[in-house]
Design an enzyme around this catalytic site. Structure first.
Site, PDB file in Angstrom:
ATOM      1  N   GLU A  98      -6.330   5.454  -6.899  1.00  0.00           N
ATOM      2  CA  GLU A  98      -7.330   6.538  -6.859  1.00  0.00           C
ATOM      3  C   GLU A  98      -6.619   7.856  -6.595  1.00  0.00           C
ATOM      4  O   GLU A  98      -5.555   7.892  -5.962  1.00  0.00           O
ATOM      5  CB  GLU A  98      -8.363   6.189  -5.772  1.00  0.00           C
ATOM      6  CG  GLU A  98      -9.353   7.262  -5.409  1.00  0.00           C
ATOM      7  CD  GLU A  98     -10.298   7.693  -6.517  1.00  0.00           C
ATOM      8  OE1 GLU A  98      -9.830   7.893  -7.654  1.00  0.00           O
ATOM      9  OE2 GLU A  98     -11.484   7.896  -6.247  1.00  0.00           O
ATOM     10  N   ASP A  99      -7.214   8.939  -7.053  1.00  0.00           N
ATOM     11  CA  ASP A  99      -6.607  10.258  -6.836  1.00  0.00           C
ATOM     12  C   ASP A  99      -6.666  10.696  -5.378  1.00  0.00           C
ATOM     13  O   ASP A  99      -5.679  11.120  -4.806  1.00  0.00           O
ATOM     14  CB  ASP A  99      -7.244  11.326  -7.761  1.00  0.00           C
ATOM     15  CG  ASP A  99      -8.763  11.427  -7.643  1.00  0.00           C
ATOM     16  OD1 ASP A  99      -9.384  10.641  -6.896  1.00  0.00           O
ATOM     17  OD2 ASP A  99      -9.337  12.298  -8.320  1.00  0.00           O
ATOM     18  N   ASP A 102     -11.809  10.823   0.323  1.00  0.00           N
ATOM     19  CA  ASP A 102     -12.407  11.913   1.104  1.00  0.00           C
ATOM     20  C   ASP A 102     -13.396  11.285   2.100  1.00  0.00           C
ATOM     21  O   ASP A 102     -12.994  10.847   3.170  1.00  0.00           O
ATOM     22  CB  ASP A 102     -13.072  12.857   0.093  1.00  0.00           C
ATOM     23  CG  ASP A 102     -13.660  14.107   0.716  1.00  0.00           C
ATOM     24  OD1 ASP A 102     -13.334  14.413   1.865  1.00  0.00           O
ATOM     25  OD2 ASP A 102     -14.468  14.785   0.041  1.00  0.00           O
ATOM     26  N   PHE A 151     -10.040  22.103  -0.756  1.00  0.00           N
ATOM     27  CA  PHE A 151     -10.253  21.489  -2.067  1.00  0.00           C
ATOM     28  C   PHE A 151      -9.006  21.632  -2.919  1.00  0.00           C
ATOM     29  O   PHE A 151      -8.472  22.723  -3.094  1.00  0.00           O
ATOM     30  CB  PHE A 151     -11.468  22.114  -2.758  1.00  0.00           C
ATOM     31  CG  PHE A 151     -12.058  21.176  -3.763  1.00  0.00           C
ATOM     32  CD1 PHE A 151     -12.855  20.114  -3.356  1.00  0.00           C
ATOM     33  CD2 PHE A 151     -11.773  21.309  -5.114  1.00  0.00           C
ATOM     34  CE1 PHE A 151     -13.368  19.210  -4.271  1.00  0.00           C
ATOM     35  CE2 PHE A 151     -12.270  20.408  -6.039  1.00  0.00           C
ATOM     36  CZ  PHE A 151     -13.077  19.362  -5.617  1.00  0.00           C
ATOM     37  N   ARG A 164      -7.397  19.795 -14.265  1.00  0.00           N
ATOM     38  CA  ARG A 164      -6.781  18.465 -14.137  1.00  0.00           C
ATOM     39  C   ARG A 164      -5.357  18.451 -14.690  1.00  0.00           C
ATOM     40  O   ARG A 164      -4.530  17.648 -14.280  1.00  0.00           O
ATOM     41  CB  ARG A 164      -7.573  17.427 -14.943  1.00  0.00           C
ATOM     42  CG  ARG A 164      -8.916  17.042 -14.375  1.00  0.00           C
ATOM     43  CD  ARG A 164      -9.432  15.786 -15.052  1.00  0.00           C
ATOM     44  NE  ARG A 164     -10.870  15.616 -14.895  1.00  0.00           N
ATOM     45  CZ  ARG A 164     -11.447  15.027 -13.845  1.00  0.00           C
ATOM     46  NH1 ARG A 164     -10.707  14.602 -12.854  1.00  0.00           N
ATOM     47  NH2 ARG A 164     -12.747  14.899 -13.786  1.00  0.00           N
TER      48      ARG A 164
HETATM   49  P1  IMP Z   1     -15.204  10.139  -1.612  1.00  0.00           P
HETATM   50  O1  IMP Z   1     -16.166   9.148  -2.211  1.00  0.00           O
HETATM   51  O2  IMP Z   1     -15.931  11.176  -0.775  1.00  0.00           O
HETATM   52  O3  IMP Z   1     -14.052   9.515  -0.860  1.00  0.00           O
HETATM   53  O4  IMP Z   1     -14.670  11.026  -2.752  1.00  0.00           O
HETATM   54  C1  IMP Z   1     -13.752  10.685  -3.603  1.00  0.00           C
HETATM   55  C2  IMP Z   1     -13.883  11.472  -4.880  1.00  0.00           C
HETATM   56  O5  IMP Z   1     -14.266  12.829  -4.673  1.00  0.00           O
HETATM   57  C3  IMP Z   1     -12.538  11.521  -5.513  1.00  0.00           C
HETATM   58  O6  IMP Z   1     -12.392  10.435  -6.389  1.00  0.00           O
HETATM   59  C4  IMP Z   1     -12.530  12.843  -6.201  1.00  0.00           C
HETATM   60  O7  IMP Z   1     -13.037  12.665  -7.519  1.00  0.00           O
HETATM   61  C5  IMP Z   1     -13.484  13.708  -5.440  1.00  0.00           C
HETATM   62  N1  IMP Z   1     -12.777  14.649  -4.545  1.00  0.00           N
HETATM   63  C6  IMP Z   1     -12.786  14.652  -3.197  1.00  0.00           C
HETATM   64  N2  IMP Z   1     -12.038  15.657  -2.705  1.00  0.00           N
HETATM   65  C7  IMP Z   1     -11.532  16.307  -3.785  1.00  0.00           C
HETATM   66  C8  IMP Z   1     -10.647  17.442  -3.941  1.00  0.00           C
HETATM   67  O8  IMP Z   1     -10.176  18.085  -2.983  1.00  0.00           O
HETATM   68  N3  IMP Z   1     -10.359  17.791  -5.221  1.00  0.00           N
HETATM   69  C9  IMP Z   1     -10.837  17.131  -6.311  1.00  0.00           C
HETATM   70  N4  IMP Z   1     -11.649  16.074  -6.212  1.00  0.00           N
HETATM   71  C10 IMP Z   1     -11.996  15.665  -4.955  1.00  0.00           C
HETATM   72 MG    MG Z   2     -12.210  10.575  -8.448  1.00  0.00          MG
END
Ligand code: IMP
Ligand code: MG
Length: 174
Positions: A98-99, A102, A151, A164
């Site tokens: 995963e990238d 968060d 971000f 991207r």
């Molecule tokens: P989570 O479900 O809140 O853990 O969010 C994960 C997803 O939110 C990631 O797969 C990203 O697509 C997006 N995301 C969260 N923070 C960032 C950021 O700083 N930049 C770009 N995408 C983010």
């Molecule tokens: Mg993502």
């Protein structure tokens, strides 16, 4: 294009070095086995492409697409799967790539979904970890870099589908 200011956080050289370290650790940990690497679209596509090319054990690849339907820098918190994997993972060694993690909600959802299919093992590799923003307790097994709030874009990560393609990672401010 919206007007933003950006500041470099990780250069392409620093990223390449770290990806190599992660890949060599993964290759040691899974020595003698075959991995099924599952990338989460779209954000993980560049990280995954770099990572699998540095891993020295055999691996198969597949992709899932999950969305938390938010815009800009806040997710809605409600995760939906819009594309499932196509590989059978029963009794296989799985590495989710995963990238960024968060809140942890996206990965929590995918892990629960995949565990239903009874893999032999399941681990998670994230390029970036925003540790302080968790809404659910969640630990990745391999982490590229830990970052503070803010971000980030580039190396696959987007802001409203933009940026991207940047080879380096930036923190942005609107
Ligand atoms: P989570 O479900 O809140 O853990 O969010 C994960 C997803 O939110 C990631 O797969 C990203 O697509 C997006 N995301 C969260 N923070 C960032 C950021 O700083 N930049 C770009 N995408 C983010
Ligand atoms: Mg993502």
């Amino acid at each position: 294009m919206e007007k933003i200011t950006k500041e470099i956080l990780f250069s392409r050289d620093a990223i390449q070095k770290r990806v190599r370290e992660l890949a060599s650790q993964i290759s040691i940990d899974y020595a003698g086995r075959e991995l099924v690497v599952i990338g989460i679209l779209k954000g993980a596509f560049i990280f995954m492409a770099d990572l699998v090319r540095e891993i020295s054990i055999p691996c198969k690849v597949d992709f899932a697409r999950l969305a938390s339907y938010g815009t800009g820098s806040e997710s809605s918190g409600k995760v939906v799967m819009t594309k499932d994997i196509e590989t059978s993972i029963k009794s296989r060694d799985i590495l989710i790539v995963e990238d960024i993690v968060d809140s942890g909600l996206t990965l929590q959802y995918l892990v629960a979904w995949l565990k239903e299919r009874d893999p032999h093992s399941l681990k998670i590799c994230v390029f970036l970890d925003k540790r302080k923003r968790r809404k659910v307790s969640f630990e990745a097994d391999y982490v590229g870099f830990t970052i503070d709030d803010g971000f980030v874009v580039g190396y696959g990560l987007d802001f409203n589908e933009q940026y991207r393609f940047f080879p380096d990672v930036y923190v942005i401010r609107q």
